[in-house]
Motif scaffolding. Structure first.
Motif, short mmCIF file in Angstrom:
data_model
loop_
_atom_site.label_atom_id
_atom_site.label_comp_id
_atom_site.label_asym_id
_atom_site.label_seq_id
_atom_site.Cartn_x
_atom_site.Cartn_y
_atom_site.Cartn_z
N ALA A 25 1.36 18.90 36.43
CA ALA A 25 2.02 19.47 37.53
C ALA A 25 2.78 20.60 37.01
CB ALA A 25 3.09 18.60 38.11
N GLN A 26 2.99 20.96 35.58
CA GLN A 26 3.69 21.99 35.09
C GLN A 26 2.81 23.35 35.14
OE1 GLN A 26 7.09 21.43 34.34
NE2 GLN A 26 6.63 19.48 35.18
N ALA A 27 3.59 24.35 35.60
CA ALA A 27 2.93 25.73 35.72
C ALA A 27 2.45 26.12 34.36
CB ALA A 27 3.83 26.71 36.32
N GLY A 28 3.04 25.80 33.21
CA GLY A 28 2.63 26.20 31.94
C GLY A 28 1.60 25.22 31.20
N GLY A 29 1.68 23.99 31.84
CA GLY A 29 0.63 23.25 31.30
C GLY A 29 1.09 22.25 30.27
N TYR A 30 2.61 22.34 30.03
CA TYR A 30 3.11 21.36 28.94
C TYR A 30 4.41 20.99 29.43
CZ TYR A 30 5.92 25.30 27.79
OH TYR A 30 6.76 26.44 27.84
N ILE A 31 4.88 19.96 28.94
CA ILE A 31 6.28 19.28 29.02
C ILE A 31 6.97 19.47 27.47
CG2 ILE A 31 7.40 17.47 29.69
CD1 ILE A 31 5.59 16.85 31.88
N SER A 32 8.22 19.73 27.36
CA SER A 32 8.79 19.43 26.33
C SER A 32 9.84 18.24 26.34
CB SER A 32 9.79 20.83 25.82
OG SER A 32 8.86 21.87 25.74
N LEU A 33 9.48 17.39 25.33
CA LEU A 33 10.55 16.39 25.17
C LEU A 33 11.26 16.29 23.72
CD1 LEU A 33 8.10 13.48 26.65
CD2 LEU A 33 9.96 14.86 27.76
N PRO A 34 12.15 15.66 23.61
CA PRO A 34 12.90 15.67 22.46
C PRO A 34 11.92 15.36 21.19
CG PRO A 34 14.21 14.49 23.86
CD PRO A 34 13.12 14.78 24.63
N GLY A 35 11.41 16.06 20.28
CA GLY A 35 10.73 15.96 19.30
C GLY A 35 9.46 15.86 19.70
N LEU A 36 9.03 16.25 20.84
CA LEU A 36 7.42 15.98 21.10
C LEU A 36 7.18 17.03 22.41
CD1 LEU A 36 4.86 14.43 20.87
CD2 LEU A 36 5.82 13.01 22.65
N THR A 37 6.00 17.60 22.26
CA THR A 37 5.53 18.56 23.41
C THR A 37 4.13 18.11 23.84
OG1 THR A 37 6.73 20.57 22.26
CG2 THR A 37 4.79 20.87 24.07
N LEU A 38 4.21 17.66 25.07
CA LEU A 38 2.87 17.10 25.95
C LEU A 38 2.14 18.40 26.50
CD1 LEU A 38 4.13 13.86 27.17
CD2 LEU A 38 3.02 14.12 25.04
#
Length: 300
Positions: free
Chosen positions: A58-71
């Motif tokens: 669903a994210q426009a950039g195709g990624y999600i940034s989490l603490p210590g992790l990028t999906l």
């Protein structure tokens, strides 16, 4: 096979709805059998996977940034592929564990645990199977992720494997059902063995192995014949069923009925002659009611 991420999301969404609908349908006896407990764990795992893939997609950039992790969308495909491998690895262990659980119920073997300890034991076995499947996928199998060589924000489809264990388990259990029916059909009527052994013997003597086998097969086929036809069609298709969709609550319900039918045919002579009609495990789809010829009444 390559499937678009949108197609994967639709498949996972439909699978989650099916899983939770069948769990809700069986809520009154969901913890009375191993397959019910495993169905709950599977529904939860499917929901987590679907939400994870949907959140990244669903994210426009195709990624999600989490603490210590990028999906990224690479992780979407990786998660789906790993989950597919887990589902394939679980098919046979789940079938064997359910068969043992049903066998103990049908033969009325004294359980080593009583009361609330039995559901806890089923939860423990479920967790152990998931753990062992994960260990097999990551440590013992030759699983290698397949990823597109493009930037993560340009990934629009994922490679997924197809599942063959579903058809293998079905074929093996149908063969067991046929063998059990043939074995029971060759047996003599129980009246020759139970001439003076009390009320249970009076009811059981009317049953021959042939009668029980025929009725068990009829009950099973009257409910699941369309599903068997669907499996036959899937076996003929060149593509097959995606591995992450093959293990679902609908398949577990089918497996439950098939195991009941096979075990009733296989162990009836030993258990029914001494203890009367078997205690059939809970089944929300097939009604395991047998006609007693001597009394004209139904007995489960």
């Amino acid at each position: 096979m390559n499937i678009s991420i949108t197609g994967i999301l639709l498949g996972l969404g439909g699978k989650c709805l099916l899983d939770w609908a069948l769990v809700f349908l069986q809520r009154s006896h969901i913890c009375r059998g191993f397959l019910g407990v495993f169905a709950v764990s599977l529904a939860a795992a499917d929901t987590v996977l679907a939400l994870s893939v949907a959140a990244v997609h669903a994210q426009a950039g195709g990624y999600i940034s989490l603490p210590g992790l990028t999906l990224t969308r690479y992780h979407e495909c990786l998660l789906v592929q790993i989950f597919g491998q887990l589902c394939s690895a679980l098919q046979w262990p789940v079938a064997l564990a359910a068969a043992l659980d049903h066998l103990l119920a049908v033969t009325r073997s004294p359980p080593p645990l009583a009361g609330g300890a039995r559901p806890a034991a089923r939860v423990l076995v479920t967790g152990l199977l998931w753990y062992l499947a994960a260990a097999h996928v990551f440590l013992l199998s030759d699983f290698i992720p397949v990823m597109e060589d493009v930037p993560h924000n340009q990934i629009n489809q994922c490679w997924v494997s197809h599942s063959s264990p579903v058809l293998q388990v079905t074929a093996a259990l149908l063969l067991a059902l046929c063998c059990g029916a043939l074995h029971a059909g060759r047996g003599e009527p129980l009246s020759t063995e139970l001439s003076s052994k009390g009320p249970i013997a009076e009811e059981s003597r009317a049953h021959s192995g042939r009668d029980v086998a025929r009725q068990a097969a009829r009950i099973f086929l009257s409910t699941w014949a369309p599903f068997l036809l669907l499996l036959a069609v899937l076996a003929l298709l060149p593509v097959g069923l995606p591995a992450h969709l093959a293990l679902n609550a609908g398949w577990l319900c089918f497996l439950n009925s098939l195991l009941i039918a096979a075990i009733l045919c296989a162990v009836r002579p030993a258990s029914w002659t001494t203890q009367g009609p078997a205690a059939v495990p809970p089944d929300s789809f097939s009604e395991w009611t047998f006609q007693l010829v001597s009394t004209g009444e139904d007995q489960t």
